[in-house]
Design a protein around this motif. Structure first.
Motif, PDB file in Angstrom:
ATOM      1  N   VAL A  43       0.848  -1.193   0.000  1.00 15.99           N
ATOM      2  CA  VAL A  43       0.000   0.000   0.000  1.00 15.99           C
ATOM      3  C   VAL A  43       0.883   1.243   0.000  1.00 15.99           C
ATOM      4  O   VAL A  43       1.636   1.471   0.950  1.00 15.99           O
ATOM      5  N   PRO A  44       0.815   2.062  -1.050  1.00 16.21           N
ATOM      6  CA  PRO A  44       1.622   3.293  -1.094  1.00 16.21           C
ATOM      7  C   PRO A  44       1.086   4.333  -0.119  1.00 16.21           C
ATOM      8  O   PRO A  44      -0.047   4.230   0.359  1.00 16.21           O
ATOM      9  N   PRO A  45       1.867   5.369   0.174  1.00 12.57           N
ATOM     10  CA  PRO A  45       1.453   6.375   1.168  1.00 12.57           C
ATOM     11  C   PRO A  45       0.153   7.100   0.823  1.00 12.57           C
ATOM     12  O   PRO A  45      -0.543   7.578   1.716  1.00 12.57           O
ATOM     13  N   GLU A  46      -0.163   7.182  -0.455  1.00 11.49           N
ATOM     14  CA  GLU A  46      -1.344   7.955  -0.872  1.00 11.49           C
ATOM     15  C   GLU A  46      -2.641   7.149  -0.807  1.00 11.49           C
ATOM     16  O   GLU A  46      -3.714   7.647  -1.162  1.00 11.49           O
ATOM     17  N   VAL A  47      -2.550   5.881  -0.356  1.00  9.54           N
ATOM     18  CA  VAL A  47      -3.699   4.970  -0.387  1.00  9.54           C
ATOM     19  C   VAL A  47      -3.989   4.466   1.018  1.00  9.54           C
ATOM     20  O   VAL A  47      -3.077   4.251   1.814  1.00  9.54           O
ATOM     21  N   MET A  48      -5.262   4.267   1.318  1.00  8.44           N
ATOM     22  CA  MET A  48      -5.694   3.812   2.632  1.00  8.44           C
ATOM     23  C   MET A  48      -5.121   2.429   2.949  1.00  8.44           C
ATOM     24  O   MET A  48      -5.227   1.508   2.141  1.00  8.44           O
ATOM     25  N   THR A  76     -11.891   0.427  -4.737  1.00  6.12           N
ATOM     26  CA  THR A  76     -11.024  -0.735  -4.496  1.00  6.12           C
ATOM     27  C   THR A  76      -9.797  -0.422  -3.658  1.00  6.12           C
ATOM     28  O   THR A  76      -9.228  -1.314  -3.039  1.00  6.12           O
ATOM     29  N   GLY A  77      -9.347   0.841  -3.626  1.00  9.94           N
ATOM     30  CA  GLY A  77      -8.131   1.145  -2.856  1.00  9.94           C
ATOM     31  C   GLY A  77      -6.949   0.370  -3.398  1.00  9.94           C
ATOM     32  O   GLY A  77      -6.662   0.389  -4.594  1.00  9.94           O
ATOM     33  N   ASN A  98      -8.867   7.410  -7.140  1.00  9.33           N
ATOM     34  CA  ASN A  98      -7.495   7.771  -6.772  1.00  9.33           C
ATOM     35  C   ASN A  98      -6.517   7.088  -7.721  1.00  9.33           C
ATOM     36  O   ASN A  98      -6.438   5.853  -7.735  1.00  9.33           O
ATOM     37  N   PRO A  99      -5.752   7.829  -8.535  1.00 12.49           N
ATOM     38  CA  PRO A  99      -4.824   7.199  -9.478  1.00 12.49           C
ATOM     39  C   PRO A  99      -3.754   6.357  -8.780  1.00 12.49           C
ATOM     40  O   PRO A  99      -3.293   5.357  -9.347  1.00 12.49           O
ATOM     41  N   HIS A 100      -3.354   6.741  -7.576  1.00 13.32           N
ATOM     42  CA  HIS A 100      -2.376   5.941  -6.825  1.00 13.32           C
ATOM     43  C   HIS A 100      -2.987   4.607  -6.414  1.00 13.32           C
ATOM     44  O   HIS A 100      -2.300   3.575  -6.414  1.00 13.32           O
ATOM     45  N   ALA A 101      -4.270   4.620  -6.074  1.00 10.82           N
ATOM     46  CA  ALA A 101      -4.961   3.378  -5.740  1.00 10.82           C
ATOM     47  C   ALA A 101      -5.075   2.474  -6.962  1.00 10.82           C
ATOM     48  O   ALA A 101      -4.869   1.261  -6.870  1.00 10.82           O
TER      49      ALA A 101
END
Length: 227
Positions: A43-48, A76-77, A98-101
């Motif tokens: 899980v990257p920092p920008e995602v829950m 989906t996160g 969220n593009p990071h998600a």
């Protein structure tokens, strides 16, 4: 439409305060790796991140999905529930704003050997979703406040716009045997969610629940099966 909480003023104040405390506590400056229900999720920092109550929905997904189901995972996160669904179904669609998600979901799907079973799309609820599904999974933001960034949009949904859109559009995206799995708790406006489900004509049953105590008060989390 501005949301008028179906909660006492004391509960509203407490949820606002808990939100600020939780928002700071769950953030990270670096990617985190979770071992979750037999899968490895980065899980990257920008995602829950995955939380201590996530398995309430995850276990229900594993129990509910049939091999011939077409499954949609809304919000989906990092892709956790889409990946769980794809461990059984060969046709899973995962959507987020969220593009990071979206990037994390694609990478995690490949990491866990189900990349060919999951289609990842940018969609605001059902905006870019086509067709009907046998199962729709939704882990919505609990709060009705305005998010201050993309990360916070995973836990705050201004005036419950996305929650309203979900229940307004869900029936049109379900097959005749279609059903929903929805996760929610009393740290959000649970009576409002129940009202939306009732108004949309869904029958609701609790398939999983967990009770925690915070500041001497009971907080409950539920996975609902709706049909």
């Amino acid at each position: 439409m501005a949301h008028e909480p179906m909660l006492s003023p004391e509960d509203v104040d407490r949820i606002h305060r808990w939100h600020e405390e939780a928002n700071e506590g769950i953030r990270s400056d670096t990617p985190r790796t979770f071992s979750y229900l037999g899968h490895t999720i980065v899980v990257p920092p920008e995602v829950m991140p995955i939380s201590g109550t996530s398995a309430l929905l995850g276990d229900a997904v594993l129990e509910e999905v049939r091999e011939d189901d077409r499954v949609l995972d809304v919000g989906t996160g990092s892709g956790v529930n889409a990946i769980l669904a794809a461990s059984k179904s060969r046709d899973v669609v995962a959507v987020d704003i969220n593009p990071h998600a979206l990037a994390a979901a694609r990478e995690n799907a490949e990491r866990n050997g189900v990349g060919d079973r999951i289609t990842v799309l940018r969609s605001d609820v059902f905006e870019a979703v086509e067709g009907r599904f046998d199962l729709i999974v939704f882990d919505p933001p609990f709060r009705w406040f305005a998010p201050r960034d993309l990360f916070e949009a995973a836990i705050t949904d201004e005036d419950y716009r996305a929650l309203r859109a979900f229940f307004a559009g869900a029936r049109a995206h379900l097959t005749d045997r279609g059903r929903l799995l929805v996760f929610f708790g009393t740290s959000g406006d649970l009576p409002f969610l129940r009202r939306l489900a009732d108004e949309a004509g869904f029958t609701t049953e609790v398939v999983a629940s967990q009770e925690l105590t915070r500041e001497g008060r009971r907080v409950e989390y539920f996975t609902f099966r709706m049909s």
